[in-house]
Design an enzyme around this catalytic site. Sequence first.
Site, PDB file in Angstrom:
ATOM      1  N   GLU A  92       0.797  -1.218   0.000  1.00 17.19           N
ATOM      2  CA  GLU A  92       0.000   0.000   0.000  1.00 17.19           C
ATOM      3  C   GLU A  92       0.833   1.274   0.000  1.00 17.19           C
ATOM      4  OE1 GLU A  92      -1.525  -1.839   3.344  1.00 17.19           O
ATOM      5  OE2 GLU A  92      -3.597  -1.340   2.869  1.00 17.19           O
ATOM      6  N   CYS A 334      -3.206   0.739   8.561  1.00 20.85           N
ATOM      7  CA  CYS A 334      -2.149   0.226   7.698  1.00 20.85           C
ATOM      8  C   CYS A 334      -2.358  -1.262   7.442  1.00 20.85           C
ATOM      9  CB  CYS A 334      -0.802   0.394   8.370  1.00 20.85           C
ATOM     10  SG  CYS A 334      -0.757   1.647   9.631  1.00 20.85           S
TER      11      CYS A 334
HETATM   12  N1  SAH Z   1       7.168  -0.604  11.438  1.00 21.65           N
HETATM   13  C1  SAH Z   1       7.161   0.821  11.591  1.00 21.65           C
HETATM   14  C2  SAH Z   1       6.344   1.579  10.559  1.00 21.65           C
HETATM   15  C3  SAH Z   1       5.008   1.036  10.134  1.00 21.65           C
HETATM   16  S1  SAH Z   1       3.575   1.352  11.055  1.00 21.65           S
HETATM   17  C4  SAH Z   1       6.726   1.178  12.972  1.00 21.65           C
HETATM   18  O1  SAH Z   1       6.445   0.292  13.760  1.00 21.65           O
HETATM   19  O2  SAH Z   1       6.716   2.353  13.296  1.00 21.65           O
HETATM   20  C5  SAH Z   1       3.268   3.059  11.086  1.00 21.65           C
HETATM   21  C6  SAH Z   1       2.584   3.479  12.386  1.00 21.65           C
HETATM   22  O3  SAH Z   1       1.211   3.042  12.427  1.00 21.65           O
HETATM   23  C7  SAH Z   1       3.249   2.862  13.611  1.00 21.65           C
HETATM   24  O4  SAH Z   1       3.358   3.817  14.623  1.00 21.65           O
HETATM   25  C8  SAH Z   1       2.271   1.776  13.989  1.00 21.65           C
HETATM   26  O5  SAH Z   1       2.443   1.418  15.314  1.00 21.65           O
HETATM   27  C9  SAH Z   1       0.962   2.465  13.685  1.00 21.65           C
HETATM   28  N2  SAH Z   1      -0.182   1.556  13.614  1.00 21.65           N
HETATM   29  C10 SAH Z   1      -0.224   0.290  13.218  1.00 21.65           C
HETATM   30  N3  SAH Z   1      -1.461  -0.219  13.336  1.00 21.65           N
HETATM   31  C11 SAH Z   1      -2.229   0.771  13.820  1.00 21.65           C
HETATM   32  C12 SAH Z   1      -3.604   0.862  14.167  1.00 21.65           C
HETATM   33  N4  SAH Z   1      -4.426  -0.167  14.055  1.00 21.65           N
HETATM   34  N5  SAH Z   1      -4.038   2.051  14.628  1.00 21.65           N
HETATM   35  C13 SAH Z   1      -3.203   3.112  14.752  1.00 21.65           C
HETATM   36  N6  SAH Z   1      -1.913   3.074  14.449  1.00 21.65           N
HETATM   37  C14 SAH Z   1      -1.414   1.917  13.991  1.00 21.65           C
END
Ligand code: SAH
Length: 354
Positions: A92, A334
Amino acid sequence: MMDKTLLPGLTLQELEDYVKALGEPGYRARQLGDWLKKGTDFEDMRNLPLSLIGKLREASIARPAGILSRQRSQIDGTEKYLFELVDGHTVEGVLMRYRHGLTLCLSTQVGCRMGCAFCASTLGGRLRNLMAGEMVGMAALINRLCQPERVHNIVLMGSGEPLDNYDEVLRFLRLITSPDSLNIGVRHISLSTCGLPEEMRRLAREGLPVTLSVSLHAPNDTIRRSIMPIAHKVSMDELLSACRDYAQVTGRRVVFEYALIQGVNANNSHARELARRLAGMLCHVNLIPLNDVPERDLRAATPREVAEFRLTLENAGISATVRREMGADISGACGQLRAQYLKNPLIPTQEETG
Ligand code: SAH
């Protein structure tokens, strides 16, 4: 995985070596590079001789990612893309319209192996790393689609853990900030990580001071371990020490991401504990209302809880903002667009405008 060379993953110098090795004059590299940064495929590279195009086609790929679906939010113009890679995998990307310019969110891996409980990207594990050329290719394509505007900021916050794909991500950062490519300012790039201290320290010393976003999501090790497997390997003390190091070496404040999850990490005592942990650090806290993940039983904190959490941090002297929700009408967190597609590839993921 791919035996063909991904041309958008090469520097201008490497492109020049490449065309020379094909028996063509070096100046063709600049012409080729100008097409590549526009996301153009071979058939439209009008100033290149057909003989060169033929040789290039055989051994290389100009456009390593195509767009499988494109959705546009009626609310704020956010666009969500599902890219298809050469080997058929999908990832994505999201384009957000902020006042400070267009911001493109890119993925760095197909899937993810970090296993965070709230994240849809990790549900099927990590299938493979993205290559620099694929990431540059996606940025170039979107940059072309949004003409006459241009992509101004890039955030590596899509699926995948960027620091678990260090070499290709670093190559991407060097390419995308180059005047020969999209020329994105290094201060307009954020890299989001679940927090791998060794790689954070290495990144700090690369001379590419991007904004480091660290997914903290908890005020202590116990809570962090309950939602993020990485916390079993890396304690908060170790993580925060690497954050301080990053801020010191780069002079940039670290941004902490904190998704508020009801009954897990969102009450006032959590906010106070977090404030104590972060006291005196060059940092900012970005509070994220959790996107509910249907596959998991985790729910967002209420807007009131979010507001109180922020106030408690601010009162304790920690700068904090609540992340504005973008594209609320075109799908959730995401990894969800891809998850939806993998379940049923034949049904277009909502309205397709692309
Ligand atoms: N692996 C990296 C980047 C990808 S996720 C990381 O962990 O930062 C990007 C952001 O979205 C991260 O802060 C992750 O924790 C957050 N994220 C993932 N799933 C989410 C959800 N269901 N609701 C809100 N934020 C979420």
